[in-house]
Design a protein around this motif. Sequence first.
Motif, PDB file in Angstrom:
ATOM      1  N   ALA A  35       0.837  -1.203   0.000  1.00 17.19           N
ATOM      2  CA  ALA A  35       0.000   0.000   0.000  1.00 17.19           C
ATOM      3  C   ALA A  35       0.868   1.248   0.000  1.00 17.19           C
ATOM      4  CB  ALA A  35      -0.941   0.008   1.202  1.00 17.19           C
ATOM      5  N   PHE A  36       0.308   2.318  -0.546  1.00 12.27           N
ATOM      6  CA  PHE A  36       0.963   3.620  -0.597  1.00 12.27           C
ATOM      7  C   PHE A  36       0.101   4.628   0.153  1.00 12.27           C
ATOM      8  CE2 PHE A  36       2.602   1.345  -4.208  1.00 12.27           C
ATOM      9  CZ  PHE A  36       3.889   1.814  -4.427  1.00 12.27           C
ATOM     10  N   PRO A  37       0.229   4.717   1.479  1.00  7.96           N
ATOM     11  CA  PRO A  37      -0.607   5.677   2.211  1.00  7.96           C
ATOM     12  C   PRO A  37      -0.361   7.101   1.718  1.00  7.96           C
ATOM     13  CG  PRO A  37       1.202   4.874   3.583  1.00  7.96           C
ATOM     14  CD  PRO A  37       1.187   4.029   2.361  1.00  7.96           C
ATOM     15  N   THR A  39      -1.947   9.839   3.294  1.00 10.53           N
ATOM     16  CA  THR A  39      -2.092  10.767   4.415  1.00 10.53           C
ATOM     17  C   THR A  39      -1.630  10.091   5.702  1.00 10.53           C
ATOM     18  OG1 THR A  39      -4.333  10.030   4.950  1.00 10.53           O
ATOM     19  CG2 THR A  39      -4.126  11.801   3.302  1.00 10.53           C
ATOM     20  N   LEU A  40      -1.454  10.909   6.730  1.00  9.86           N
ATOM     21  CA  LEU A  40      -1.073  10.368   8.029  1.00  9.86           C
ATOM     22  C   LEU A  40      -2.172   9.469   8.579  1.00  9.86           C
ATOM     23  CD1 LEU A  40       0.992  10.276  10.273  1.00  9.86           C
ATOM     24  CD2 LEU A  40       0.048  12.403  11.175  1.00  9.86           C
ATOM     25  N   ALA A  41      -3.425   9.835   8.322  1.00  9.21           N
ATOM     26  CA  ALA A  41      -4.542   9.020   8.795  1.00  9.21           C
ATOM     27  C   ALA A  41      -4.529   7.639   8.147  1.00  9.21           C
ATOM     28  CB  ALA A  41      -5.871   9.722   8.498  1.00  9.21           C
ATOM     29  N   GLU A  42      -4.241   7.584   6.841  1.00  8.89           N
ATOM     30  CA  GLU A  42      -4.162   6.287   6.166  1.00  8.89           C
ATOM     31  C   GLU A  42      -3.008   5.462   6.709  1.00  8.89           C
ATOM     32  OE1 GLU A  42      -6.086   7.359   1.784  1.00  8.89           O
ATOM     33  OE2 GLU A  42      -4.071   6.535   1.921  1.00  8.89           O
ATOM     34  N   LEU A  43      -1.873   6.112   6.929  1.00  4.50           N
ATOM     35  CA  LEU A  43      -0.723   5.398   7.499  1.00  4.50           C
ATOM     36  C   LEU A  43      -1.082   4.819   8.854  1.00  4.50           C
ATOM     37  CD1 LEU A  43       2.291   4.620   7.587  1.00  4.50           C
ATOM     38  CD2 LEU A  43       2.746   6.895   8.535  1.00  4.50           C
ATOM     39  N   GLU A  44      -1.710   5.611   9.686  1.00  6.11           N
ATOM     40  CA  GLU A  44      -2.088   5.167  11.024  1.00  6.11           C
ATOM     41  C   GLU A  44      -3.033   3.968  10.957  1.00  6.11           C
ATOM     42  OE1 GLU A  44      -3.554   7.318  15.184  1.00  6.11           O
ATOM     43  OE2 GLU A  44      -3.922   8.286  13.265  1.00  6.11           O
TER      44      GLU A  44
END
Length: 299
Positions: A35-37, A39-44
């Motif tokens: 995956a390629f997050p 945003t920070l929210a997606e990464l989290e």
Amino acid sequence: MELFELAKKGIKIEKQVPLSRYSFTETGGPAEYLAFPKTLAELEQLVAAARNERLPLTIIGNASNLIIQDGGIAGLVLILTAMKQIRIDQDQVTAQAGARIIDTAFTAAQCKLTGLEFAAGIPGSVGGAVFMNAGAYGGEVCDVVQSVRVLTRTGEFKCYTNEEMKFSYRHSVVQENGDIVIEATFALQHGKRNKILAEMNYLNALRQYKQPLEYPSCGSVFKRPTGYYVGPLIIKAGLQGKQIGGAQDSTKHAGFIVNKGAATATDYLDLIHLIQQKVDERFGIKLHTEVRIIGKPAD
């Protein structure tokens, strides 16, 4: 399955993707999940999903000083290159982990900020540069980092000072604790744009002259042993130009190994081990890899 739920919410998660598509060596086996997050929210969310599903989690930046083995990587691989925002606040530059350190240096230069000139030709990401304490031409990341923001594997946000990063030669504390760099703030000085850009252009010209940039490579392969330069040791051991499979010790700069065509990660590793063995036998000097080697060997 939490990853499946995230995919349904719009986070793109791929399966069995060859990582050779993303590595500078153009080698490497598949990621079980990739995956390629953005945003920070997606990464989290992705980090939490991997934790909850007990999946191994691997973080990759620009994959420029990296060898991914031919067996690939189990679990979830996150490539952070979509998180690349760069912000300027007076004499400080804050860049997300996926921003290229080159772009960060040029952004600073355009804003008349000096201190990152050494990084003008380093192809890695900010996260990778911080992780490795990258350096070139007399400068290192530790010289200019003010603070580093991270996400821990348990989902906690932290901010480290330069001192807390425990920087040393090609080393930082996040190599030990597994924290994920999400952004770094660099404390720079005001200077003259033309002078800054002239220095960056000079260093890039030097790099073009000395390094085999015409071929895929993983950059400088070995750490410099105290009191020696790696290139001359390899040359004196008679290994410059040595080729195993598609991987060749560069005829332009012996400290680099290039992909001359259809190289595998195994070719790279076999050549690395041969160089280490021969230099140790000839000079009693142990060469340690600067390049990061991850993943599992081919079956």
